[in-house]
Design a protein around this motif. Structure first.
Motif, PDB file in Angstrom:
ATOM      1  N   ILE A 114       0.824  -1.199   0.134  1.00  0.00           N
ATOM      2  CA  ILE A 114      -0.058   0.168   0.128  1.00  0.00           C
ATOM      3  C   ILE A 114       0.950   1.329   0.150  1.00  0.00           C
ATOM      4  O   ILE A 114       0.810   2.166  -0.865  1.00  0.00           O
ATOM      5  N   SER A 115       2.026   1.318   0.846  1.00  0.00           N
ATOM      6  CA  SER A 115       2.735   2.415   0.948  1.00  0.00           C
ATOM      7  C   SER A 115       3.484   2.538  -0.329  1.00  0.00           C
ATOM      8  O   SER A 115       3.706   3.771  -0.697  1.00  0.00           O
ATOM      9  N   LYS A 116       4.107   1.575  -0.962  1.00  0.00           N
ATOM     10  CA  LYS A 116       4.937   1.720  -2.208  1.00  0.00           C
ATOM     11  C   LYS A 116       4.156   2.031  -3.613  1.00  0.00           C
ATOM     12  O   LYS A 116       4.426   3.005  -4.302  1.00  0.00           O
ATOM     13  N   ALA A 117       2.762   1.498  -3.458  1.00  0.00           N
ATOM     14  CA  ALA A 117       1.941   1.953  -4.391  1.00  0.00           C
ATOM     15  C   ALA A 117       1.694   3.433  -4.515  1.00  0.00           C
ATOM     16  O   ALA A 117       1.401   3.773  -5.441  1.00  0.00           O
ATOM     17  N   ALA A 118       1.811   4.014  -3.330  1.00  0.00           N
ATOM     18  CA  ALA A 118       1.284   5.392  -3.210  1.00  0.00           C
ATOM     19  C   ALA A 118       2.522   5.956  -3.304  1.00  0.00           C
ATOM     20  O   ALA A 118       2.770   7.499  -3.048  1.00  0.00           O
TER      21      ALA A 118
ATOM     22  N   GLU B 219      -5.172  -5.366  -2.306  1.00  0.00           N
ATOM     23  CA  GLU B 219      -6.210  -4.831  -3.148  1.00  0.00           C
ATOM     24  C   GLU B 219      -7.537  -5.186  -2.518  1.00  0.00           C
ATOM     25  O   GLU B 219      -8.572  -4.057  -2.314  1.00  0.00           O
ATOM     26  N   ARG B 220      -7.602  -6.180  -1.790  1.00  0.00           N
ATOM     27  CA  ARG B 220      -8.994  -6.833  -1.082  1.00  0.00           C
ATOM     28  C   ARG B 220      -9.117  -5.888   0.177  1.00  0.00           C
ATOM     29  O   ARG B 220     -10.351  -5.676   0.368  1.00  0.00           O
ATOM     30  N   ILE B 221      -8.299  -5.145   0.634  1.00  0.00           N
ATOM     31  CA  ILE B 221      -8.414  -4.385   1.882  1.00  0.00           C
ATOM     32  C   ILE B 221      -8.936  -2.878   1.452  1.00  0.00           C
ATOM     33  O   ILE B 221      -9.597  -2.058   2.339  1.00  0.00           O
ATOM     34  N   SER B 222      -8.994  -2.756   0.152  1.00  0.00           N
ATOM     35  CA  SER B 222      -9.763  -1.276  -0.277  1.00  0.00           C
ATOM     36  C   SER B 222     -10.925  -0.984   0.278  1.00  0.00           C
ATOM     37  O   SER B 222     -11.395   0.025   0.615  1.00  0.00           O
ATOM     38  N   HIS B 223     -11.896  -2.131   0.528  1.00  0.00           N
ATOM     39  CA  HIS B 223     -13.182  -2.075   1.031  1.00  0.00           C
ATOM     40  C   HIS B 223     -13.170  -1.212   2.425  1.00  0.00           C
ATOM     41  O   HIS B 223     -14.238  -0.889   2.901  1.00  0.00           O
ATOM     42  N   TYR B 224     -11.926  -1.454   3.193  1.00  0.00           N
ATOM     43  CA  TYR B 224     -11.746  -1.137   4.521  1.00  0.00           C
ATOM     44  C   TYR B 224     -11.862   0.442   4.557  1.00  0.00           C
ATOM     45  O   TYR B 224     -12.197   0.900   5.517  1.00  0.00           O
ATOM     46  N   GLU B 225     -11.733   1.096   3.566  1.00  0.00           N
ATOM     47  CA  GLU B 225     -11.667   2.608   3.445  1.00  0.00           C
ATOM     48  C   GLU B 225     -13.098   2.983   4.126  1.00  0.00           C
ATOM     49  O   GLU B 225     -13.081   4.014   4.872  1.00  0.00           O
ATOM     50  N   GLY B 226     -14.067   2.285   3.757  1.00  0.00           N
ATOM     51  CA  GLY B 226     -15.680   2.953   4.087  1.00  0.00           C
ATOM     52  C   GLY B 226     -15.732   2.876   5.808  1.00  0.00           C
ATOM     53  O   GLY B 226     -15.774   3.909   6.420  1.00  0.00           O
ATOM     54  N   PRO B 227     -15.526   1.573   6.434  1.00  0.00           N
ATOM     55  CA  PRO B 227     -15.699   1.431   7.637  1.00  0.00           C
ATOM     56  C   PRO B 227     -14.723   2.278   8.522  1.00  0.00           C
ATOM     57  O   PRO B 227     -14.986   3.123   9.348  1.00  0.00           O
ATOM     58  N   PHE B 228     -13.475   2.476   7.944  1.00  0.00           N
ATOM     59  CA  PHE B 228     -12.280   3.034   8.528  1.00  0.00           C
ATOM     60  C   PHE B 228     -12.645   4.669   8.963  1.00  0.00           C
ATOM     61  O   PHE B 228     -12.827   5.279   9.822  1.00  0.00           O
ATOM     62  N   LYS B 229     -13.558   5.173   7.531  1.00  0.00           N
ATOM     63  CA  LYS B 229     -13.595   6.774   7.498  1.00  0.00           C
ATOM     64  C   LYS B 229     -14.856   6.720   8.614  1.00  0.00           C
ATOM     65  O   LYS B 229     -14.798   7.721   9.087  1.00  0.00           O
ATOM     66  N   ARG B 230     -15.755   6.086   8.436  1.00  0.00           N
ATOM     67  CA  ARG B 230     -17.019   6.025   9.232  1.00  0.00           C
ATOM     68  C   ARG B 230     -16.824   6.312  10.644  1.00  0.00           C
ATOM     69  O   ARG B 230     -17.081   6.894  11.503  1.00  0.00           O
ATOM     70  N   PHE B 231     -15.869   5.386  11.047  1.00  0.00           N
ATOM     71  CA  PHE B 231     -15.491   5.214  12.556  1.00  0.00           C
ATOM     72  C   PHE B 231     -14.959   6.450  12.959  1.00  0.00           C
ATOM     73  O   PHE B 231     -15.253   7.152  14.046  1.00  0.00           O
ATOM     74  N   LYS B 240      -9.035  11.067   7.578  1.00  0.00           N
ATOM     75  CA  LYS B 240      -7.653  10.274   7.116  1.00  0.00           C
ATOM     76  C   LYS B 240      -8.153   9.116   6.853  1.00  0.00           C
ATOM     77  O   LYS B 240      -9.008   8.546   7.246  1.00  0.00           O
ATOM     78  N   SER B 241      -7.596   8.717   5.505  1.00  0.00           N
ATOM     79  CA  SER B 241      -7.821   7.461   5.018  1.00  0.00           C
ATOM     80  C   SER B 241      -7.060   6.424   5.653  1.00  0.00           C
ATOM     81  O   SER B 241      -5.821   6.717   6.285  1.00  0.00           O
ATOM     82  N   PHE B 242      -7.421   5.225   5.506  1.00  0.00           N
ATOM     83  CA  PHE B 242      -6.644   4.087   5.973  1.00  0.00           C
ATOM     84  C   PHE B 242      -5.239   3.867   5.219  1.00  0.00           C
ATOM     85  O   PHE B 242      -4.240   3.868   5.836  1.00  0.00           O
ATOM     86  N   ALA B 243      -5.376   4.205   3.936  1.00  0.00           N
ATOM     87  CA  ALA B 243      -4.059   4.220   3.048  1.00  0.00           C
ATOM     88  C   ALA B 243      -3.033   5.239   3.611  1.00  0.00           C
ATOM     89  O   ALA B 243      -1.913   5.232   3.719  1.00  0.00           O
ATOM     90  N   GLU B 244      -3.572   6.394   4.028  1.00  0.00           N
ATOM     91  CA  GLU B 244      -2.911   7.451   4.505  1.00  0.00           C
ATOM     92  C   GLU B 244      -2.091   7.265   5.863  1.00  0.00           C
ATOM     93  O   GLU B 244      -0.937   7.619   5.959  1.00  0.00           O
ATOM     94  N   ALA B 245      -2.998   6.565   6.956  1.00  0.00           N
ATOM     95  CA  ALA B 245      -2.355   6.153   7.892  1.00  0.00           C
ATOM     96  C   ALA B 245      -1.431   5.023   7.802  1.00  0.00           C
ATOM     97  O   ALA B 245      -0.237   5.173   8.537  1.00  0.00           O
ATOM     98  N   VAL B 246      -1.516   4.260   7.071  1.00  0.00           N
ATOM     99  CA  VAL B 246      -0.504   2.836   6.551  1.00  0.00           C
ATOM    100  C   VAL B 246       0.729   3.826   5.971  1.00  0.00           C
ATOM    101  O   VAL B 246       1.835   3.384   6.538  1.00  0.00           O
ATOM    102  N   GLY B 247       0.689   4.761   5.153  1.00  0.00           N
ATOM    103  CA  GLY B 247       1.641   5.396   4.528  1.00  0.00           C
ATOM    104  C   GLY B 247       2.344   6.166   5.581  1.00  0.00           C
ATOM    105  O   GLY B 247       3.629   6.072   5.734  1.00  0.00           O
ATOM    106  N   TYR B 248       1.812   6.762   6.567  1.00  0.00           N
ATOM    107  CA  TYR B 248       2.509   7.530   7.534  1.00  0.00           C
ATOM    108  C   TYR B 248       3.271   6.618   8.329  1.00  0.00           C
ATOM    109  O   TYR B 248       4.555   6.842   8.704  1.00  0.00           O
ATOM    110  N   SER B 249       2.732   5.506   8.844  1.00  0.00           N
ATOM    111  CA  SER B 249       3.402   4.584   9.735  1.00  0.00           C
ATOM    112  C   SER B 249       4.746   3.894   8.937  1.00  0.00           C
ATOM    113  O   SER B 249       5.525   3.329   9.693  1.00  0.00           O
TER     114      SER B 249
END
Lengths: 274, 274
Positions: A114-118, B219-231, B240-249
């Motif tokens: 995910i990180s590298k794709a971005a 790729e399958r984890i992309s659906h998770y952005e919805g529940p992540f954002k609503r929470f 913040k999106s999950f992809a952004e959180a992962v990228g920062y970490s």
């Protein structure tokens, strides 16, 4: 209220005279304290939904920074199970006998991708902590899964020996980079003869410290030789002291049986352990 | 039987439309799936016996080769808690507010001392696996302790940030060589306002694989952005999106806040990580 069964659990777990005082009992505490590893299984398959229930429990454990750094591979294919048994290295025939063998994967591959794709560097994954953090989260998740399985009448045993031949295991399971199998977990219905005594533990004053680490704990554990010896006698195991068991595990590379290559494996798999 | 409460747990945990099917419910499963990390505590102390009960549950978890490679330091002294808070690095004021802060120690020091006292080399402790194995066992034990605490009406939160300044933490707690603090765990009665929604997780097909690792899970984890954002929206958290959180970490050493020194620390503490 402490029942007779509770007193028996404490005596089996700690040895007479070494039981902790003041334990608060409820169904969850009793369930956890009743854990024993199972190494003989019936051939019956897992009930419908058991695997999904174990995974739901596992996912409900805490996750460092909510990063979900683990995967689990549920192996039920007899051929894959046999191949894993072959490389497991410790003579655990129940890996083949039991209906399911779960491989718990410390998994940074998704977040790395995910990180590298971005366009990111994923430099954090180059540090030792990336391995440690994923390993911790994998273990927290797996322990919930183990307790879930046991609550369904199933038995489990952890197989740390899956790290002995970690590259072969990774190859067999098509593991992606930035991941490794932390341990296996055999799951199935316990054979009736598998229900034995609880394995004794050192008394609480060996592991529980107050405010700071108190330095004399290697001596305090000497009381443990008694319960350790009695357990082995009762089960007809070879005579061995705890100190001897510790010595073998610490001094003899035979104990590692390939696990001395773990660093080379995880480095080859992407972890730089900086 | 799945009740309305069970359906609600699954919806909170996975997001509507992503719930796993066929979950088998019982009191233990429900207890684990109800876990939420608590970050606001009442000042009340732990009830008598709670700590001993947590430790008894922890000791009942599996132990690799029955080697008991962990310790736990229960810090209730306000001064020590304040010092630990000061080095925790992540702004976790509840470390000071809560009555107890448990430091979970991956601990090869006892077995190292036992082996060397008997004239052994303890060469096995020079390998990476000695750190990994103790870390795993510490996490298994701690997860049982967390569930025990929650069954007593207490709340907990893991503090991985204790690895950020691992040498300072070791010094503060007088840790012996061949050990390190794996994580902390804050324990206390949850403040009423701490009872919120369950934190959502990715759907099971992200983490659960069959027989071999299947390659498309990032790729399958992309659906998770919805529940992540609503929470995050529901809790009034920063967008913040999950992809952004992962990228920062993964990409930003700021995230590590000192944890990049973990290898130097554990090496200085005796682990050679061969």
């Amino acid at each position: 209220m402490q029942t007779e069964r509770h007193a028996q659990i404490l005596e089996e777990r700690y040895g007479q005279g070494h039981e902790p005082k003041g334990i608060i009992w409820n169904a969850h505490i009793e369930h956890m304290m009743n854990h024993r590893s199972v190494r003989r299984f019936l051939p019956d398959g897992l009930p419908d939904g058991a695997l999904e229930t174990m995974v739901a429990a596992a996912q409900s454990a805490s996750s460092s920074s909510n990063l979900h750094m683990w995967s689990v591979i549920a192996v039920t294919d007899p051929e894959v199970k046999s191949e894993l048994y072959r490389v497991s290295g410790w003579g655990n025939p129940f890996i083949e006998d039991a209906p399911a063998f779960l491989l718990w994967v410390a998994d940074q591959s998704r977040n790395n991708a995910i990180s590298k794709a971005a366009g990111g560097s994923a430099i954090v994954h180059d540090y030792l902590d990336a391995l440690v953090m994923a390993t911790i989260d994998t273990a927290l998740a797996a322990q919930n899964a183990a307790l879930a399985a046991e609550s369904l009448g199933l038995g489990v045993v952890y197989i740390g020996g899956m790290r002995n031949k970690s590259q072969e295991v990774a190859d067999l399971l098509d593991l992606p980079g930035y991941s490794y199998v932390t341990f296996g977990m055999v799951v199935g219905y316990p054979a009736p003869e598998a229900q034995g005594r609880l394995r004794p533990r050192p008394s609480q004053d060996v592991v529980l410290h107050r405010d700071r680490y108190e330095a004399d704990r290697a001596e305090r554990i000497s009381h443990y030789e008694g319960p350790f010896k009695r357990f082995r006698q009762d089960l007809g195991m070879k005579e061995k002291s705890f100190a001897e068991a510790v010595g073998y595990s610490a001094n003899d590379l035979l104990y590692m049986d390939g696990r001395e290559n773990l660093r080379a494996t995880v480095e080859a798999r992407g972890f730089k352990l900086r």
